[in-house]
Write a protein that holds these residues in place. Sequence first.
Motif, PDB file in Angstrom:
ATOM      1  N   SER A   1     -42.356   0.956  -7.591  1.00 33.96           N
ATOM      2  CA  SER A   1     -41.053   0.996  -8.264  1.00 33.96           C
ATOM      3  C   SER A   1     -41.194   1.632  -9.647  1.00 33.96           C
ATOM      4  O   SER A   1     -42.296   1.754 -10.182  1.00 33.96           O
ATOM      5  N   PHE A   2     -40.042   1.993 -10.220  1.00 34.37           N
ATOM      6  CA  PHE A   2     -40.037   2.630 -11.544  1.00 34.37           C
ATOM      7  C   PHE A   2     -40.528   1.703 -12.647  1.00 34.37           C
ATOM      8  O   PHE A   2     -40.831   2.142 -13.757  1.00 34.37           O
ATOM      9  N   LYS A   3     -40.609   0.401 -12.356  1.00 36.01           N
ATOM     10  CA  LYS A   3     -41.046  -0.560 -13.364  1.00 36.01           C
ATOM     11  C   LYS A   3     -42.417  -0.194 -13.948  1.00 36.01           C
ATOM     12  O   LYS A   3     -42.750  -0.562 -15.064  1.00 36.01           O
ATOM     13  N   ASP A   4     -43.227   0.555 -13.174  1.00 38.14           N
ATOM     14  CA  ASP A   4     -44.570   0.924 -13.632  1.00 38.14           C
ATOM     15  C   ASP A   4     -44.547   1.781 -14.900  1.00 38.14           C
ATOM     16  O   ASP A   4     -45.465   1.717 -15.704  1.00 38.14           O
TER      17      ASP A   4
ATOM     18  N   GLY B   1     -38.677  -9.498  -8.750  1.00 37.35           N
ATOM     19  CA  GLY B   1     -39.779  -9.109  -7.866  1.00 37.35           C
ATOM     20  C   GLY B   1     -40.579  -7.915  -8.345  1.00 37.35           C
ATOM     21  O   GLY B   1     -41.802  -7.979  -8.450  1.00 37.35           O
ATOM     22  N   ASN B   2     -39.908  -6.805  -8.633  1.00 38.72           N
ATOM     23  CA  ASN B   2     -40.656  -5.597  -8.964  1.00 38.72           C
ATOM     24  C   ASN B   2     -41.325  -5.651 -10.326  1.00 38.72           C
ATOM     25  O   ASN B   2     -42.428  -5.109 -10.502  1.00 38.72           O
ATOM     26  N   THR B   3     -40.682  -6.273 -11.288  1.00 36.29           N
ATOM     27  CA  THR B   3     -41.330  -6.421 -12.597  1.00 36.29           C
ATOM     28  C   THR B   3     -42.589  -7.268 -12.448  1.00 36.29           C
ATOM     29  O   THR B   3     -43.633  -6.966 -13.042  1.00 36.29           O
TER      30      THR B   3
ATOM     31  N   VAL C   1     -27.743  -0.593 -11.060  1.00 39.24           N
ATOM     32  CA  VAL C   1     -27.805  -1.294 -12.348  1.00 39.24           C
ATOM     33  C   VAL C   1     -27.930  -2.792 -12.110  1.00 39.24           C
ATOM     34  O   VAL C   1     -27.098  -3.399 -11.439  1.00 39.24           O
ATOM     35  N   GLY C   2     -28.996  -3.366 -12.633  1.00 39.58           N
ATOM     36  CA  GLY C   2     -29.197  -4.816 -12.567  1.00 39.58           C
ATOM     37  C   GLY C   2     -29.184  -5.374 -13.974  1.00 39.58           C
ATOM     38  O   GLY C   2     -28.142  -5.734 -14.517  1.00 39.58           O
ATOM     39  N   ASN C   3     -30.348  -5.397 -14.617  1.00 43.95           N
ATOM     40  CA  ASN C   3     -30.424  -5.774 -16.030  1.00 43.95           C
ATOM     41  C   ASN C   3     -30.018  -4.626 -16.948  1.00 43.95           C
ATOM     42  O   ASN C   3     -29.982  -4.790 -18.160  1.00 43.95           O
ATOM     43  N   ALA C   4     -29.768  -3.472 -16.373  1.00 41.10           N
ATOM     44  CA  ALA C   4     -29.264  -2.293 -17.087  1.00 41.10           C
ATOM     45  C   ALA C   4     -30.279  -1.658 -18.032  1.00 41.10           C
ATOM     46  O   ALA C   4     -29.935  -0.828 -18.854  1.00 41.10           O
ATOM     47  N   GLY C   5     -31.541  -2.035 -17.891  1.00 44.32           N
ATOM     48  CA  GLY C   5     -32.583  -1.416 -18.705  1.00 44.32           C
ATOM     49  C   GLY C   5     -32.798   0.038 -18.328  1.00 44.32           C
ATOM     50  O   GLY C   5     -32.943   0.902 -19.191  1.00 44.32           O
ATOM     51  N   ASN C   6     -32.774   0.325 -17.038  1.00 43.20           N
ATOM     52  CA  ASN C   6     -33.106   1.671 -16.598  1.00 43.20           C
ATOM     53  C   ASN C   6     -32.039   2.688 -16.994  1.00 43.20           C
ATOM     54  O   ASN C   6     -32.357   3.773 -17.459  1.00 43.20           O
ATOM     55  N   ILE C   7     -30.785   2.320 -16.852  1.00 43.40           N
ATOM     56  CA  ILE C   7     -29.723   3.269 -17.233  1.00 43.40           C
ATOM     57  C   ILE C   7     -29.759   3.487 -18.750  1.00 43.40           C
ATOM     58  O   ILE C   7     -29.572   4.606 -19.243  1.00 43.40           O
TER      59      ILE C   7
ATOM     60  N   THR D   1     -31.673  -7.765  -3.691  1.00 40.31           N
ATOM     61  CA  THR D   1     -32.206  -8.793  -4.593  1.00 40.31           C
ATOM     62  C   THR D   1     -32.669  -8.244  -5.953  1.00 40.31           C
ATOM     63  O   THR D   1     -32.647  -8.974  -6.934  1.00 40.31           O
ATOM     64  N   ALA D   2     -33.063  -6.979  -5.998  1.00 46.34           N
ATOM     65  CA  ALA D   2     -33.555  -6.428  -7.274  1.00 46.34           C
ATOM     66  C   ALA D   2     -32.441  -6.318  -8.314  1.00 46.34           C
ATOM     67  O   ALA D   2     -32.706  -6.211  -9.510  1.00 46.34           O
ATOM     68  N   ILE D   3     -31.193  -6.328  -7.851  1.00 49.68           N
ATOM     69  CA  ILE D   3     -30.080  -6.234  -8.806  1.00 49.68           C
ATOM     70  C   ILE D   3     -29.174  -7.465  -8.712  1.00 49.68           C
ATOM     71  O   ILE D   3     -27.991  -7.416  -9.030  1.00 49.68           O
ATOM     72  N   ARG D   4     -29.773  -8.563  -8.293  1.00 46.90           N
ATOM     73  CA  ARG D   4     -29.030  -9.825  -8.191  1.00 46.90           C
ATOM     74  C   ARG D   4     -29.094 -10.520  -9.550  1.00 46.90           C
ATOM     75  O   ARG D   4     -29.841 -11.450  -9.772  1.00 46.90           O
TER      76      ARG D   4
ATOM     77  N   CYS E   1     -36.370   3.578   1.062  1.00 46.68           N
ATOM     78  CA  CYS E   1     -36.302   2.863  -0.218  1.00 46.68           C
ATOM     79  C   CYS E   1     -35.860   1.435   0.057  1.00 46.68           C
ATOM     80  O   CYS E   1     -35.444   1.101   1.164  1.00 46.68           O
ATOM     81  N   GLU E   2     -35.936   0.568  -0.938  1.00 47.01           N
ATOM     82  CA  GLU E   2     -35.444  -0.788  -0.727  1.00 47.01           C
ATOM     83  C   GLU E   2     -33.918  -0.793  -0.872  1.00 47.01           C
ATOM     84  O   GLU E   2     -33.342   0.146  -1.439  1.00 47.01           O
ATOM     85  N   PRO E   3     -33.238  -1.816  -0.354  1.00 49.61           N
ATOM     86  CA  PRO E   3     -31.778  -1.806  -0.364  1.00 49.61           C
ATOM     87  C   PRO E   3     -31.176  -1.546  -1.752  1.00 49.61           C
ATOM     88  O   PRO E   3     -30.298  -0.687  -1.899  1.00 49.61           O
TER      89      PRO E   3
ATOM     90  N   LEU F   1     -33.771   6.699  -6.811  1.00 52.99           N
ATOM     91  CA  LEU F   1     -34.174   5.694  -5.813  1.00 52.99           C
ATOM     92  C   LEU F   1     -35.306   4.889  -6.434  1.00 52.99           C
ATOM     93  O   LEU F   1     -36.432   5.358  -6.567  1.00 52.99           O
ATOM     94  N   THR F   2     -34.978   3.638  -6.779  1.00 50.80           N
ATOM     95  CA  THR F   2     -35.798   2.884  -7.728  1.00 50.80           C
ATOM     96  C   THR F   2     -37.059   2.241  -7.149  1.00 50.80           C
ATOM     97  O   THR F   2     -38.016   2.006  -7.868  1.00 50.80           O
ATOM     98  N   GLY F   3     -37.058   1.891  -5.854  1.00 48.58           N
ATOM     99  CA  GLY F   3     -38.221   1.171  -5.312  1.00 48.58           C
ATOM    100  C   GLY F   3     -38.422   1.408  -3.811  1.00 48.58           C
ATOM    101  O   GLY F   3     -37.515   1.863  -3.098  1.00 48.58           O
TER     102      GLY F   3
END
Length: 358
Positions: free
Chosen positions: A59-62, A86-88, A186-192, A242-245, A289-291, A322-324
């Motif tokens: 995932s992009f978290k890396d 999960g990904n973090t 967008v989940g925690n909105a860090g990436n955008i 779940t990654a954006i829950r 990719c993941e959902p 595509l994030t993960g």
Amino acid sequence: MAGVVERFRKVLPVSSRTPIVSLEEGSTPLLPAPRLARRIGLPAEILYLKWEGSNPTGSFKDRGMALAVSKALEEGSSGILCASTGNTAASAAAYAARAGLSCTVLLPAGKVALGKLVQALAHGARVVQVRGNFDQALTLARQAAKRWNKTLVNSLNPYRLQGQKTAAYEVTQALGRFPDYQFMPVGNAGNITAYWMGYREIFRSQGKVGGGALPKMMGFQAQGAAPLVLGRPVLKPRTLATAIRIGNPISWKGAVMAVEESGGEIGAVSDREILQAYHHLARSEGIFCEPSSATGVAGLVRCLQKKDRNLSSPGLRIVCVLTGHGLKDPETILKGRFRKILIPPQLRSLEKVLRPCL
Ligand SMILES: *Cc1c(COP(=O)(O)O)cnc(C)c1O
């Protein structure tokens, strides 16, 4: 190819004394997606996919974790800690192992895709499941980091976003210009927030790269977890992505700024639309990719249906992030209906089951 801290050190807060922790993250493909484009009614040549599932832990978290862990090491940290959908956690666990630091991850119990839990365990993180949602796990993580003097590597850690902005540099470099639109989950909105920071920095130092203006940032949430669309936190966020829950995004303000300044928008899509985009990607482009990652593509499809923006003129460049990686979440695919085919090892039997499609 070196990792993001080394490749982008000129635009990152590092010095010659920073010990670089890297798994050679970044340098991910920007793939043209002509078949998907035609399938959703776009000219074949305008759609690109930034495939972040090809990062070391999928995932992009890396990108952000490489910098956050490098800085933690530089600052003499006694260990890192995070809450995660999960990904973090998977990324933190891997980079902590690489750096020789201890790692503790707090996960919302029962709401983490199997592969991500497995990754955190494999890399030797201390995995604690919290009876509650991500937002509650994050509150706990902040308290714990303070109490036991650990480095919090959630996106509250500013190095995370600094590392993640490198993706904007890669996209711009690969296209030779800014995209016109960028669609992303967008989940925690860090990436955008991080992408927008990156694009603005490039604009400030290079002006209109290749003649194009800054991209419009199009962020999408899942309908059951769409605080930014509703304008208020969601107490019980619900979605299969779940990654954006997430009910109360850390970078709320950053996301609002990114869409307002760029002339983009924040929208929501249903879990059904997310799954549809997820299957399209896997079946018409070969990208699993993941959902959650398909949420940007689902957002693009929805915008095409609404027809309030001209998204199909041939000169445009549209990027979906595509994030993960889909392998993190095998359960979503297995929930689909597949006919189990079991035969004895004989050509006659094989012919019988294949005949309808030969
Ligand atoms: C973290 C993550 C997101 C959400 O990113 P934010 O920065 O929290 O908005 C989306 N998809 C995947 C796969 C993720 O791991």
